[in-house]
Motif scaffolding. Sequence first.
Motif, PDB file in Angstrom:
ATOM      1  N   GLY A 225       0.777  -1.265   0.021  1.00  0.00           N
ATOM      2  CA  GLY A 225      -0.058   0.190   0.022  1.00  0.00           C
ATOM      3  C   GLY A 225       0.755   1.125  -0.029  1.00  0.00           C
ATOM      4  O   GLY A 225       1.838   1.134   0.536  1.00  0.00           O
TER       5      GLY A 225
ATOM      6  N   LYS B 223     -11.545  -9.465   3.632  1.00  0.00           N
ATOM      7  CA  LYS B 223     -11.410  -8.289   2.863  1.00  0.00           C
ATOM      8  C   LYS B 223     -10.838  -7.390   4.075  1.00  0.00           C
ATOM      9  O   LYS B 223     -11.387  -7.086   5.266  1.00  0.00           O
ATOM     10  CB  LYS B 223     -12.661  -7.490   2.534  1.00  0.00           C
ATOM     11  CG  LYS B 223     -12.442  -6.445   1.730  1.00  0.00           C
ATOM     12  CD  LYS B 223     -13.497  -6.036   0.990  1.00  0.00           C
ATOM     13  CE  LYS B 223     -13.409  -4.723  -0.038  1.00  0.00           C
ATOM     14  NZ  LYS B 223     -14.549  -4.262  -0.722  1.00  0.00           N
TER      15      LYS B 223
ATOM     16  N   PRO C   3      -7.957  -3.986   5.339  1.00  0.00           N
ATOM     17  CA  PRO C   3      -7.651  -2.643   4.970  1.00  0.00           C
ATOM     18  C   PRO C   3      -6.138  -2.395   4.784  1.00  0.00           C
ATOM     19  O   PRO C   3      -5.731  -1.485   4.465  1.00  0.00           O
ATOM     20  CB  PRO C   3      -7.995  -1.671   6.012  1.00  0.00           C
ATOM     21  CG  PRO C   3      -7.767  -2.684   7.465  1.00  0.00           C
ATOM     22  CD  PRO C   3      -8.355  -3.989   6.829  1.00  0.00           C
TER      23      PRO C   3
ATOM     24  N   TYR D 129      -1.541  -5.922  -0.351  1.00  0.00           N
ATOM     25  CA  TYR D 129      -2.523  -4.633  -0.259  1.00  0.00           C
ATOM     26  C   TYR D 129      -3.437  -4.855  -1.368  1.00  0.00           C
ATOM     27  O   TYR D 129      -4.826  -4.770  -1.049  1.00  0.00           O
ATOM     28  CB  TYR D 129      -1.916  -3.511  -0.034  1.00  0.00           C
ATOM     29  CG  TYR D 129      -2.554  -2.217   0.019  1.00  0.00           C
ATOM     30  CD1 TYR D 129      -3.062  -1.971   1.191  1.00  0.00           C
ATOM     31  CD2 TYR D 129      -3.205  -1.571  -1.302  1.00  0.00           C
ATOM     32  CE1 TYR D 129      -4.012  -0.621   1.256  1.00  0.00           C
ATOM     33  CE2 TYR D 129      -3.703  -0.527  -1.207  1.00  0.00           C
ATOM     34  CZ  TYR D 129      -4.466  -0.174   0.180  1.00  0.00           C
ATOM     35  OH  TYR D 129      -5.217   1.058   0.174  1.00  0.00           O
TER      36      TYR D 129
ATOM     37  N   THR E  46      -7.508  -5.637  -0.108  1.00  0.00           N
ATOM     38  CA  THR E  46      -8.550  -4.502  -0.290  1.00  0.00           C
ATOM     39  C   THR E  46      -9.502  -4.955  -0.944  1.00  0.00           C
ATOM     40  O   THR E  46     -10.755  -4.334  -1.018  1.00  0.00           O
ATOM     41  CB  THR E  46      -7.758  -3.107  -0.664  1.00  0.00           C
ATOM     42  OG1 THR E  46      -7.203  -3.323  -1.744  1.00  0.00           O
ATOM     43  CG2 THR E  46      -6.941  -2.795   0.615  1.00  0.00           C
TER      44      THR E  46
END
Length: 415
Positions: free
Chosen positions: A108, A334, A336, A375, A379
């Motif tokens: 990310g 899922k 973050p 990431y 996500t």
Amino acid sequence: MIENVVKGDSVAPILDRAMDAGEGLLRLSPNWVPRSFLHPGKRIKLHPEDWYAYGAHRGGIDERWFASTTDAANEGRVWYEGQSFGLFEGQHFLLKDAVAEAGERLIGKPMFSKYDRWPVYSKFFDNMGPIPHHFHQSAKDAALVGQEGKPESYYFPPQLNNVDNNFAYTFMGLTPDTTKAQLRKCLEDWHKGDNGVTYLSQAHRLKRGTGWLIPPGVLHAPGSLCTYEPQWGSDVFGMFQSLVEGREVPWSLLVKDMPKEKHQDLDFIIGQLDWEKNVDPNFKANNYLEPIADESRSGKGYTDRWIVYGTVDGAQMFSSKELTIEPGAKCTLKDPGASGWITMQGSGRMGKLKLQTPAMIRFGAETEDEVFISYEAATAGVEIENTGSEPLVGLRYFGPDVHSNLPAMGAFRQA
């Protein structure tokens, strides 16, 4: 030993193919780490003939590191010791190089922009007995020798703790009435045998399925339950105990991560401890963890539980969860942020990758139990299915500042 390694800038083509084929999931190879001063607990599924695969002079293998871009601080280490490798089409590449090449996809943009690396790792720590009362430096103190500080955490997975081994208790901190003069005397008595530092502490019995959060600067002497340990990406430490189970601990292991000119400065050495946290009369209340179900990410046939949570000096450094999926069930995971996953029990699939919990692993063999969930994949959502006849259980850990709903320390008491 790891073979067929694609290094450095050459990793881009194979990484792109691996990410595309796995839809953001990377298969990782087992990452074994020996410790010359410890005795393997023999529960992390490494074949008995391979406990000393690096050679008896290197010590036994009592650790397996997960999704690591951190070097193990061992003397005589092989060049990649502590580093995790991705595997695709028979070729290996360092996760460290993959993050350097495609950091935004893997961890990310916020994390990559701030740290320029995957700044955490986790491991199984599996010892036959207790290890020395020791601490890990703070960021400030570790910086004196060009290193990073290390908070860490513990979780005791039932699947790897069918036996207690020799001492399933951990000394933590110091009793509230301890003085610095008393601790200084322990250092002065280092070469007299047992320097008596654990007389100034107290041991807590270790309970399967629970854990602890240990800030930097806090003394602890991990006991003999096999431990899953999400932590900051550093291998700094200082041993404060001179004799453990009759084995000498050299002074060099106390001062290895301190400036050379301070190696005999007892006041400086003691000054690296966080004194108030060590003598905290509410130590257990402020550091003990029990699992908390995350109802927002649980459903019919599956439960996601927080197992490591809370902050270190107000900062969210790392966290961890345990996902359990019942036979025949599946869910879309899922998150973050990116995570390192290790399968603890059962079989199934994660996206297009097979999940299988091994019973025994040869040194150098590949397994189907470890995955890096990028990431990009986390996500978007990853489907996980239990295709076996027993619960499918996986542990995954996250980097800093990932969760907006991370429970506070002690939250299990209100859950």
